[in-house]
Write a protein that holds these residues in place. Sequence first.
Motif, mmCIF file in Angstrom:
data_model
loop_
_atom_site.group_PDB
_atom_site.id
_atom_site.type_symbol
_atom_site.label_atom_id
_atom_site.label_comp_id
_atom_site.label_asym_id
_atom_site.label_seq_id
_atom_site.Cartn_x
_atom_site.Cartn_y
_atom_site.Cartn_z
ATOM 1 N N THR A 135 0.859 -1.182 0.000
ATOM 2 C CA THR A 135 0.000 0.000 0.000
ATOM 3 C C THR A 135 0.890 1.224 0.000
ATOM 4 O O THR A 135 1.711 1.405 0.900
ATOM 5 C CB THR A 135 -0.930 0.034 1.222
ATOM 6 N N ILE A 136 0.746 2.047 -1.030
ATOM 7 C CA ILE A 136 1.521 3.283 -1.144
ATOM 8 C C ILE A 136 0.735 4.416 -0.499
ATOM 9 O O ILE A 136 -0.448 4.616 -0.797
ATOM 10 C CB ILE A 136 1.806 3.605 -2.621
ATOM 11 N N ASN A 137 1.376 5.151 0.384
ATOM 12 C CA ASN A 137 0.748 6.277 1.080
ATOM 13 C C ASN A 137 1.535 7.548 0.784
ATOM 14 O O ASN A 137 2.743 7.500 0.527
ATOM 15 C CB ASN A 137 0.748 6.035 2.594
ATOM 16 N N TYR A 138 0.831 8.683 0.837
ATOM 17 C CA TYR A 138 1.533 9.953 0.632
ATOM 18 C C TYR A 138 1.155 10.959 1.709
ATOM 19 O O TYR A 138 0.085 10.889 2.314
ATOM 20 C CB TYR A 138 1.256 10.537 -0.754
ATOM 21 N N ALA A 139 2.063 11.879 1.928
ATOM 22 C CA ALA A 139 1.812 13.012 2.828
ATOM 23 C C ALA A 139 2.192 14.274 2.084
ATOM 24 O O ALA A 139 3.284 14.358 1.507
ATOM 25 C CB ALA A 139 2.624 12.891 4.105
ATOM 26 N N ARG A 140 1.283 15.243 2.064
ATOM 27 C CA ARG A 140 1.611 16.535 1.455
ATOM 28 C C ARG A 140 2.288 17.372 2.515
ATOM 29 O O ARG A 140 1.721 17.615 3.586
ATOM 30 C CB ARG A 140 0.343 17.223 0.942
ATOM 31 N N THR A 141 3.497 17.815 2.240
ATOM 32 C CA THR A 141 4.338 18.378 3.296
ATOM 33 C C THR A 141 4.104 19.853 3.572
ATOM 34 O O THR A 141 4.811 20.447 4.369
ATOM 35 C CB THR A 141 5.825 18.185 2.950
ATOM 36 N N VAL A 142 3.119 20.491 2.915
ATOM 37 C CA VAL A 142 2.839 21.897 3.182
ATOM 38 C C VAL A 142 2.515 22.072 4.658
ATOM 39 O O VAL A 142 1.857 21.239 5.283
ATOM 40 C CB VAL A 142 1.674 22.409 2.305
ATOM 41 N N SER A 143 3.019 23.141 5.232
ATOM 42 C CA SER A 143 2.810 23.463 6.650
ATOM 43 C C SER A 143 3.349 22.369 7.566
ATOM 44 O O SER A 143 2.883 22.207 8.698
ATOM 45 C CB SER A 143 1.318 23.693 6.946
ATOM 46 N N GLY A 144 4.317 21.607 7.076
ATOM 47 C CA GLY A 144 4.940 20.589 7.917
ATOM 48 C C GLY A 144 4.097 19.356 8.135
ATOM 49 O O GLY A 144 4.380 18.560 9.029
ATOM 50 N N SER A 145 3.050 19.154 7.335
ATOM 51 C CA SER A 145 2.171 18.001 7.522
ATOM 52 C C SER A 145 2.921 16.698 7.308
ATOM 53 O O SER A 145 3.719 16.562 6.386
ATOM 54 C CB SER A 145 0.988 18.079 6.549
ATOM 55 N N SER A 146 2.671 15.724 8.188
ATOM 56 C CA SER A 146 3.255 14.391 8.034
ATOM 57 C C SER A 146 2.164 13.319 8.136
ATOM 58 O O SER A 146 2.444 12.173 8.468
ATOM 59 C CB SER A 146 4.335 14.153 9.096
ATOM 60 N N ASP A 147 0.930 13.709 7.866
ATOM 61 C CA ASP A 147 -0.194 12.774 7.913
ATOM 62 C C ASP A 147 -0.275 12.032 6.580
ATOM 63 O O ASP A 147 -0.509 12.641 5.532
ATOM 64 C CB ASP A 147 -1.508 13.513 8.173
ATOM 65 N N TYR A 148 -0.109 10.728 6.623
ATOM 66 C CA TYR A 148 -0.108 9.934 5.404
ATOM 67 C C TYR A 148 -1.512 9.477 5.036
ATOM 68 O O TYR A 148 -2.322 9.102 5.899
ATOM 69 C CB TYR A 148 0.810 8.727 5.557
ATOM 70 N N ILE A 149 -1.798 9.510 3.731
ATOM 71 C CA ILE A 149 -3.092 9.114 3.177
ATOM 72 C C ILE A 149 -2.856 7.988 2.183
ATOM 73 O O ILE A 149 -1.898 8.015 1.402
ATOM 74 C CB ILE A 149 -3.756 10.305 2.461
ATOM 75 N N LYS A 150 -3.732 6.998 2.196
ATOM 76 C CA LYS A 150 -3.603 5.875 1.259
ATOM 77 C C LYS A 150 -3.752 6.367 -0.175
ATOM 78 O O LYS A 150 -4.674 7.090 -0.506
ATOM 79 C CB LYS A 150 -4.665 4.821 1.557
ATOM 80 N N PHE A 151 -2.825 5.949 -1.026
ATOM 81 C CA PHE A 151 -2.857 6.348 -2.424
ATOM 82 C C PHE A 151 -3.259 5.179 -3.331
ATOM 83 O O PHE A 151 -4.177 5.286 -4.134
ATOM 84 C CB PHE A 151 -1.497 6.903 -2.844
ATOM 85 N N GLU A 152 -2.571 4.053 -3.200
ATOM 86 C CA GLU A 152 -2.912 2.891 -4.034
ATOM 87 C C GLU A 152 -2.365 1.618 -3.410
ATOM 88 O O GLU A 152 -1.276 1.615 -2.826
ATOM 89 C CB GLU A 152 -2.365 3.058 -5.446
ATOM 90 N N SER A 153 -3.120 0.538 -3.574
ATOM 91 C CA SER A 153 -2.693 -0.783 -3.108
ATOM 92 C C SER A 153 -2.577 -1.731 -4.293
ATOM 93 O O SER A 153 -3.276 -1.588 -5.294
ATOM 94 C CB SER A 153 -3.690 -1.358 -2.097
ATOM 95 N N GLY A 154 -1.697 -2.724 -4.162
ATOM 96 C CA GLY A 154 -1.536 -3.697 -5.232
ATOM 97 C C GLY A 154 -0.743 -4.900 -4.770
ATOM 98 O O GLY A 154 -0.355 -5.007 -3.600
ATOM 99 N N SER A 155 -0.506 -5.811 -5.703
ATOM 100 C CA SER A 155 0.236 -7.032 -5.403
ATOM 101 C C SER A 155 1.187 -7.363 -6.544
ATOM 102 O O SER A 155 0.906 -7.077 -7.709
ATOM 103 C CB SER A 155 -0.717 -8.213 -5.196
ATOM 104 N N ILE A 156 2.306 -7.957 -6.184
ATOM 105 C CA ILE A 156 3.247 -8.512 -7.157
ATOM 106 C C ILE A 156 3.473 -9.955 -6.742
ATOM 107 O O ILE A 156 4.017 -10.227 -5.666
ATOM 108 C CB ILE A 156 4.582 -7.739 -7.162
ATOM 109 N N ASP A 157 3.044 -10.893 -7.560
ATOM 110 C CA ASP A 157 3.153 -12.295 -7.156
ATOM 111 C C ASP A 157 4.112 -13.098 -8.011
ATOM 112 O O ASP A 157 4.304 -14.280 -7.780
ATOM 113 C CB ASP A 157 1.766 -12.960 -7.156
#
Length: 246
Positions: A135-157
């Motif tokens: 699961t890839i998560n991102y945080a937008r760093t404006v104003s020092g934010s470090s809150d991560y939000i789910k961006f996309e999930s996947g699998s490699i088998d």
Amino acid sequence: MRKIFKALIAVLCICPALLLSACGTTSYYTITASSSDIVLGTVLGALSQSRQSGGTVVNFVAKENAASTNPFLCWVKNNIDIASQSKELTLTYSSQTEGSYTAVFAEQLPEQMMYAVLRSVEYERPGDVDKIDFTINYARTVSGSSDYIKFESGSIDDGAIYSGSKSSVIYFGNAIDVNNFRYRFNVDVTLTGYDQSLTQYSFDFSEMIMNDSFDTNWQKVITAQDPQTGSTMILTFEKLNPSTFN
């Protein structure tokens, strides 16, 4: 007799009110639609009031000003999700559809496009691992934010390259605040061994992505080493362009 007649009239007057009360109150929702750039294209079909009762239907149409050079690409909802790739967008007002929709038109230069998607994930599968879920998560760093939000999930088998779903976007703002939209990423990983054992952990990408990070191919690549396996994970992002959904 008159008293009985008056009582009947009163009951008849009260019953409709009770029925209306039983039906509950009407819910209202707001839906707006706009163009990513009014020079490139416009949106037709907006209702006179953006706030409407639930069940109301609205039909938006993206109209290109220069289809050959700046074609319509997709509708983006709330600058987070891709809602549709069709020029015509029909919505029924509800809690699920409420929000703002942007008709995105192709730009001539990467730095002019304010939306990007995940193109691919590459990961060298360790020899003792049967499947990798991430699961890839991102945080937008404006104003020092470090809150991560789910961006996309996947699998490699099978060790193959994962192709992004292109259903979520990274938004870089507009010309006024574009420099405030910088994104940091981390990845939650679950490794499934051939014996079905599970190993779960997270790791970070040190490099941030900004609007001007993308190359002339409209892409940006970031890499990080998986601290558990020593393997390298490669994330490739792509600014929206006419070939994105092909």
